[in-house]
Design an enzyme around this catalytic site. Sequence first.
Site, PDB file in Angstrom:
ATOM      1  N   LYS A 143      46.074  -2.392 -14.512  1.00  9.51           N
ATOM      2  CA  LYS A 143      45.858  -3.310 -13.498  1.00  9.51           C
ATOM      3  C   LYS A 143      47.200  -3.801 -12.802  1.00  9.51           C
ATOM      4  O   LYS A 143      47.766  -4.482 -13.508  1.00  9.51           O
ATOM      5  CB  LYS A 143      44.905  -4.449 -13.587  1.00  9.51           C
ATOM      6  CG  LYS A 143      43.297  -3.861 -13.809  1.00  9.51           C
ATOM      7  CD  LYS A 143      42.459  -5.126 -13.896  1.00  9.51           C
ATOM      8  CE  LYS A 143      41.178  -4.847 -14.017  1.00  9.51           C
ATOM      9  NZ  LYS A 143      40.343  -5.804 -14.476  1.00  9.51           N
ATOM     10  N   ARG A 188      34.645  -2.546 -19.493  1.00  4.48           N
ATOM     11  CA  ARG A 188      35.777  -3.345 -19.237  1.00  4.48           C
ATOM     12  C   ARG A 188      35.613  -4.720 -18.992  1.00  4.48           C
ATOM     13  O   ARG A 188      36.521  -5.531 -19.147  1.00  4.48           O
ATOM     14  CB  ARG A 188      36.676  -2.479 -18.255  1.00  4.48           C
ATOM     15  CG  ARG A 188      38.101  -3.101 -17.808  1.00  4.48           C
ATOM     16  CD  ARG A 188      39.231  -2.255 -17.330  1.00  4.48           C
ATOM     17  NE  ARG A 188      40.455  -2.750 -17.312  1.00  4.48           N
ATOM     18  CZ  ARG A 188      41.619  -2.262 -16.986  1.00  4.48           C
ATOM     19  NH1 ARG A 188      41.639  -0.931 -16.610  1.00  4.48           N
ATOM     20  NH2 ARG A 188      42.699  -3.047 -16.803  1.00  4.48           N
ATOM     21  N   ASN A 215      36.577  -9.746 -19.583  1.00  2.00           N
ATOM     22  CA  ASN A 215      36.448 -10.999 -18.836  1.00  2.00           C
ATOM     23  C   ASN A 215      35.771 -12.272 -19.546  1.00  2.00           C
ATOM     24  O   ASN A 215      35.438 -13.153 -18.934  1.00  2.00           O
ATOM     25  CB  ASN A 215      35.934 -10.640 -17.426  1.00  2.00           C
ATOM     26  CG  ASN A 215      36.679  -9.825 -16.701  1.00  2.00           C
ATOM     27  OD1 ASN A 215      37.935  -9.746 -16.836  1.00  2.00           O
ATOM     28  ND2 ASN A 215      36.005  -8.859 -15.824  1.00  2.00           N
ATOM     29  N   HIS A 255      36.454 -15.709 -18.480  1.00  2.00           N
ATOM     30  CA  HIS A 255      37.131 -15.670 -17.274  1.00  2.00           C
ATOM     31  C   HIS A 255      36.165 -16.494 -16.045  1.00  2.00           C
ATOM     32  O   HIS A 255      36.927 -16.601 -15.131  1.00  2.00           O
ATOM     33  CB  HIS A 255      37.364 -14.302 -16.933  1.00  2.00           C
ATOM     34  CG  HIS A 255      38.531 -13.992 -17.665  1.00  2.00           C
ATOM     35  ND1 HIS A 255      38.753 -13.789 -19.268  1.00  2.00           N
ATOM     36  CD2 HIS A 255      40.132 -13.672 -17.427  1.00  2.00           C
ATOM     37  CE1 HIS A 255      39.933 -13.466 -19.585  1.00  2.00           C
ATOM     38  NE2 HIS A 255      40.723 -13.134 -18.546  1.00  2.00           N
TER      39      HIS A 255
HETATM   40  P1  NAD Z   1      54.247 -15.604 -16.278  1.00  5.39           P
HETATM   41  O1  NAD Z   1      54.628 -14.263 -16.067  1.00  5.39           O
HETATM   42  O2  NAD Z   1      54.198 -16.322 -15.059  1.00  5.39           O
HETATM   43  O3  NAD Z   1      55.201 -16.143 -17.272  1.00  5.39           O
HETATM   44  C1  NAD Z   1      55.008 -17.485 -17.886  1.00  5.39           C
HETATM   45  C2  NAD Z   1      56.458 -18.167 -18.054  1.00  5.39           C
HETATM   46  O4  NAD Z   1      57.151 -17.838 -19.011  1.00  5.39           O
HETATM   47  C3  NAD Z   1      57.298 -18.167 -16.952  1.00  5.39           C
HETATM   48  O5  NAD Z   1      57.838 -19.056 -16.199  1.00  5.39           O
HETATM   49  C4  NAD Z   1      58.534 -16.956 -17.149  1.00  5.39           C
HETATM   50  O6  NAD Z   1      59.504 -16.991 -16.881  1.00  5.39           O
HETATM   51  C5  NAD Z   1      58.272 -17.313 -18.704  1.00  5.39           C
HETATM   52  N1  NAD Z   1      58.787 -16.548 -19.970  1.00  5.39           N
HETATM   53  C6  NAD Z   1      58.115 -15.249 -19.937  1.00  5.39           C
HETATM   54  N2  NAD Z   1      58.775 -14.477 -21.157  1.00  5.39           N
HETATM   55  C7  NAD Z   1      59.237 -15.410 -21.785  1.00  5.39           C
HETATM   56  C8  NAD Z   1      60.217 -15.638 -22.877  1.00  5.39           C
HETATM   57  N3  NAD Z   1      60.063 -14.591 -23.854  1.00  5.39           N
HETATM   58  N4  NAD Z   1      60.726 -16.683 -23.294  1.00  5.39           N
HETATM   59  C9  NAD Z   1      60.995 -17.698 -22.350  1.00  5.39           C
HETATM   60  N5  NAD Z   1      60.491 -17.660 -21.290  1.00  5.39           N
HETATM   61  C10 NAD Z   1      59.477 -16.744 -21.093  1.00  5.39           C
HETATM   62  O7  NAD Z   1      52.680 -15.883 -16.960  1.00  5.39           O
HETATM   63  P2  NAD Z   1      52.009 -14.926 -17.833  1.00  5.39           P
HETATM   64  O8  NAD Z   1      51.023 -15.884 -18.449  1.00  5.39           O
HETATM   65  O9  NAD Z   1      52.806 -13.881 -18.587  1.00  5.39           O
HETATM   66  O10 NAD Z   1      51.138 -14.061 -16.899  1.00  5.39           O
HETATM   67  C11 NAD Z   1      50.184 -14.418 -15.885  1.00  5.39           C
HETATM   68  C12 NAD Z   1      49.831 -13.465 -14.874  1.00  5.39           C
HETATM   69  O11 NAD Z   1      49.271 -12.411 -15.458  1.00  5.39           O
HETATM   70  C13 NAD Z   1      48.857 -13.871 -13.897  1.00  5.39           C
HETATM   71  O12 NAD Z   1      49.490 -13.655 -12.572  1.00  5.39           O
HETATM   72  C14 NAD Z   1      47.685 -13.172 -14.200  1.00  5.39           C
HETATM   73  O13 NAD Z   1      46.822 -12.800 -12.997  1.00  5.39           O
HETATM   74  C15 NAD Z   1      48.218 -11.749 -14.787  1.00  5.39           C
HETATM   75  N6  NAD Z   1      47.358 -11.002 -15.498  1.00  5.39           N
HETATM   76  C16 NAD Z   1      47.174  -9.781 -15.313  1.00  5.39           C
HETATM   77  C17 NAD Z   1      46.527  -8.935 -16.079  1.00  5.39           C
HETATM   78  C18 NAD Z   1      46.277  -7.444 -15.764  1.00  5.39           C
HETATM   79  O14 NAD Z   1      45.385  -6.880 -16.575  1.00  5.39           O
HETATM   80  N7  NAD Z   1      47.393  -7.121 -14.906  1.00  5.39           N
HETATM   81  C19 NAD Z   1      45.589  -9.587 -17.202  1.00  5.39           C
HETATM   82  C20 NAD Z   1      45.968 -10.891 -17.520  1.00  5.39           C
HETATM   83  C21 NAD Z   1      46.473 -11.528 -16.657  1.00  5.39           C
HETATM   84  N1  GLY Z   2      42.770  -8.285 -18.022  1.00  5.26           N
HETATM   85  C1  GLY Z   2      41.514  -7.530 -17.712  1.00  5.26           C
HETATM   86  C2  GLY Z   2      41.570  -6.215 -17.523  1.00  5.26           C
HETATM   87  O1  GLY Z   2      42.623  -5.717 -17.753  1.00  5.26           O
HETATM   88  O2  GLY Z   2      40.636  -5.625 -17.144  1.00  5.26           O
END
Ligand code: NAD
Ligand code: GLY
Length: 364
Positions: A142, A241, A245, A248
């Site tokens: 995704k 899938r 969630n 969520h």
């Molecule tokens: P993020 O990418 O914003 O990272 C969080 C913070 O951590 C940021 O400030 C980043 O700079 C920092 N950071 C990252 N790695 C680091 C490291 N190793 N050391 C220090 N700092 C670090 O947040 P997240 O929680 O990783 O991701 C959230 C996003 O993921 C949301 O947009 C959500 O919608 C998305 N998401 C997508 C899916 C999917 O299946 N595609 C699933 C769940 C969440």
């Molecule tokens: N994070 C939920 C999905 O990948 O379907």
Amino acid sequence: MKHVIVSTPGKRYDIIVEKKSFAQFPLILQSLTAGPVVLITDANVHAIYGRQLAARLQSTGRQILVQIIPPGESSKTLQQCEQLYSALIENHVSRDAVIVALGGGVVGDLAGFIAATYMRGIRLIQIPTTLLAQVDSSVGGKVGVNHTLGKNLIGAFYHPDKVLIDPEVLQTLDEREWRAGLAEVVKYAFIQDTELLRLLENEMTTILQQRDADALEEIIARCCEIKADIVQQDEREEGVRAWLNFGHTIGHALEAATGFNYYCHGEAVGRGMMGALHLSTALTGLQADELQRALALIRMLNPPPVPKNISLEEIMARLLQDKKRRSSGQTWVLLNHLGAVLLQDNISDALTRMAVEQACQDLY
Ligand code: NAD
Ligand code: GLY
């Protein structure tokens, strides 16, 4: 070292989970392609890991373009995509290039969307650096960005060619992001794996404090296996899938009601799981002792309270908005037992309210 294979009708790729694998990346890349690299990362991750990776790739003679985005959810936009497309076009990035997404879920979702759409799709490697990205967003294809009218509304299913997970990079993650990622790990245990659940119950204090890379290798690989298995059965989220969630429905409503800038995603999911667990006890066979076991584990992660200025009505309104947006209605992910999911539609407003109250009240 652990290997997890994801095999879908259109794509087969592997996830490497190995401590110190980040340092091996230039070598791993050599075995995949000699083509140019576009490294997309955010400013925080660039300062800690991106700069050195770019230098090491350059020292091997590799053509490399580095794109650094501002950290945070506000970068997951079409405007940011437009800037990245321009940089790629101006730098004559061709179809044989590979995009390397180095960062958390924001970088992974955005860079993945660029890879899916630039010249109708170029290769993608995910190097997730948050725990949430390592166990969830980098796996399963995704990708996408937000629209001003809602989160993740613009996107695609586009799998990477490889995912490289090094648990050692989690040492630099701040405490909130760390705990938020652990909430997603706990989610996998609740929906699928009572063995993982027992391990987390026994080891959570140590895991929280030590971030031990050997222990994390096992845990992250197990979560990736569970996700890979679910994605292989239902790539497009038409059935199982949706299990991913769990927590969520309320989690998203909490994020929306607080303007998407108060909760880390996993924190909101932690509270959402509390509500879904109470709802499960009210509606399915989830026993009171299982409920208490599950709540105790989430409480160890200490998801922040709902801000005092956010009313129950506002959260309910977000839930109803979400329900209206779906033509098929709102499907709740509940548990029959710990480790066994039940999907349920048509939950009354009164029960929904009870679940939201429980999600908000716990840990005040
Ligand atoms: P993020 O990418 O914003 O990272 C969080 C913070 O951590 C940021 O400030 C980043 O700079 C920092 N950071 C990252 N790695 C680091 C490291 N190793 N050391 C220090 N700092 C670090 O947040 P997240 O929680 O990783 O991701 C959230 C996003 O993921 C949301 O947009 C959500 O919608 C998305 N998401 C997508 C899916 C999917 O299946 N595609 C699933 C769940 C969440
Ligand atoms: N994070 C939920 C999905 O990948 O379907």
